[in-house]
Design a protein around this motif. Structure first.
Motif, short mmCIF file in Angstrom:
data_model
loop_
_atom_site.label_atom_id
_atom_site.label_comp_id
_atom_site.label_asym_id
_atom_site.label_seq_id
_atom_site.Cartn_x
_atom_site.Cartn_y
_atom_site.Cartn_z
N GLU A 46 78.75 -98.10 -67.09
CA GLU A 46 79.02 -96.79 -67.74
C GLU A 46 80.31 -96.47 -68.48
OE1 GLU A 46 79.51 -92.42 -65.46
OE2 GLU A 46 79.37 -93.98 -63.99
N ILE A 47 81.31 -97.44 -68.12
CA ILE A 47 82.53 -97.37 -68.91
C ILE A 47 82.17 -97.97 -70.29
CG2 ILE A 47 84.12 -97.20 -67.10
CD1 ILE A 47 84.92 -99.78 -67.34
N ILE A 48 81.31 -98.88 -70.53
CA ILE A 48 80.93 -99.61 -71.78
C ILE A 48 80.24 -98.66 -72.34
CG2 ILE A 48 79.47 -101.19 -72.78
CD1 ILE A 48 79.96 -103.24 -70.47
N ILE A 49 79.38 -97.92 -71.77
CA ILE A 49 78.65 -96.72 -72.74
C ILE A 49 79.72 -95.51 -73.09
CG2 ILE A 49 77.09 -94.76 -72.39
CD1 ILE A 49 75.54 -96.96 -70.55
N PHE A 52 81.83 -96.94 -75.88
CA PHE A 52 81.05 -97.05 -77.31
C PHE A 52 80.86 -95.62 -77.88
CE2 PHE A 52 80.41 -101.50 -76.68
CZ PHE A 52 80.02 -101.93 -77.77
N GLN A 53 80.67 -94.44 -77.15
CA GLN A 53 80.69 -93.07 -77.45
C GLN A 53 81.93 -92.53 -77.82
OE1 GLN A 53 78.45 -91.31 -74.38
NE2 GLN A 53 76.49 -92.31 -75.20
N GLY A 54 83.08 -93.42 -77.62
CA GLY A 54 84.60 -92.79 -78.00
C GLY A 54 85.20 -91.82 -76.93
N ASP A 55 84.56 -91.84 -75.61
CA ASP A 55 84.94 -91.02 -74.52
C ASP A 55 85.70 -91.90 -73.78
OD1 ASP A 55 85.32 -88.89 -72.69
OD2 ASP A 55 83.34 -88.80 -72.23
N ILE A 56 86.91 -92.00 -74.23
CA ILE A 56 87.79 -93.35 -73.58
C ILE A 56 88.39 -92.46 -72.17
CG2 ILE A 56 89.94 -94.38 -73.92
CD1 ILE A 56 87.54 -95.51 -75.61
N GLU A 57 88.90 -91.42 -72.38
CA GLU A 57 89.42 -90.70 -71.14
C GLU A 57 88.53 -90.70 -69.99
OE1 GLU A 57 92.72 -89.82 -70.58
OE2 GLU A 57 93.34 -90.23 -72.67
#
Length: 157
Positions: A46-49, A52-57
């Protein structure tokens, strides 16, 4: 013919695959099991996805750092083990690039929720990945230094 680099690359794809190619089936099963266990517990996919989508927070909030910190050591040990077992570099310091990569990636993981590079928060995927580069460089540098010292010591004997 056994190709150590092939084993290394399969271990990068998934810890345990290199061991399967080396016919070390029990070790391979253990590494695959541990990889899945840590991956699921850390919410790593989930954190990889999200990364990659730029949703770091959101990736930071979903990461279970207590589990995620196991991943670098497991990952790099599985790579080194597959490489070594298939006849990769056999000098007594060939493990150093793998070890220092694991150290640096773990530190990258620890600081990934706070550390910004050029003002950009990279998060629990990108900062650890970038940390591989200095880890490999330090490991190769130390390997070279230790190997020269080793040669000097035993050449004079």
């Amino acid at each position: 013919m056994v190709n150590p680099k092939e084993r290394l690359l399969w271990s990068i794809a998934l810890p345990g695959f290199g061991q399967f190619l080396n016919k070390k089936y029990l070790k391979g099963i253990v590494f695959v099991f541990l990889e899945f266990l840590v991956n699921v517990q850390a919410n790593f996919n989930e954190i990889i996805i999200l990364s990659f989508q730029g949703d770091i927070e959101n990736a930071i909030s979903k990461a279970d750092y207590q589990w995620l910190m196991f991943y670098p050591c497991l990952y790099f040990f599985a790579m080194w083990d597959a490489y070594k077992d298939s006849g990769g570099e056999q000098d007594c310091f060939s493990f150093l690039p793998f070890v220092f990569s694991a150290y640096f990636v773990t530190v990258g993981c620890i600081y990934s929720s706070k550390f910004k590079l050029f003002g950009v928060l990279l998060g629990p995927v990108w900062l650890p990945i970038i940390s591989v580069i200095p880890g490999v460089m330090v490991g190769l540098l130390l390997r070279g230094i230790f190997f020269k010292i080793y040669l000097l010591k035993y050449k004079n004997v």
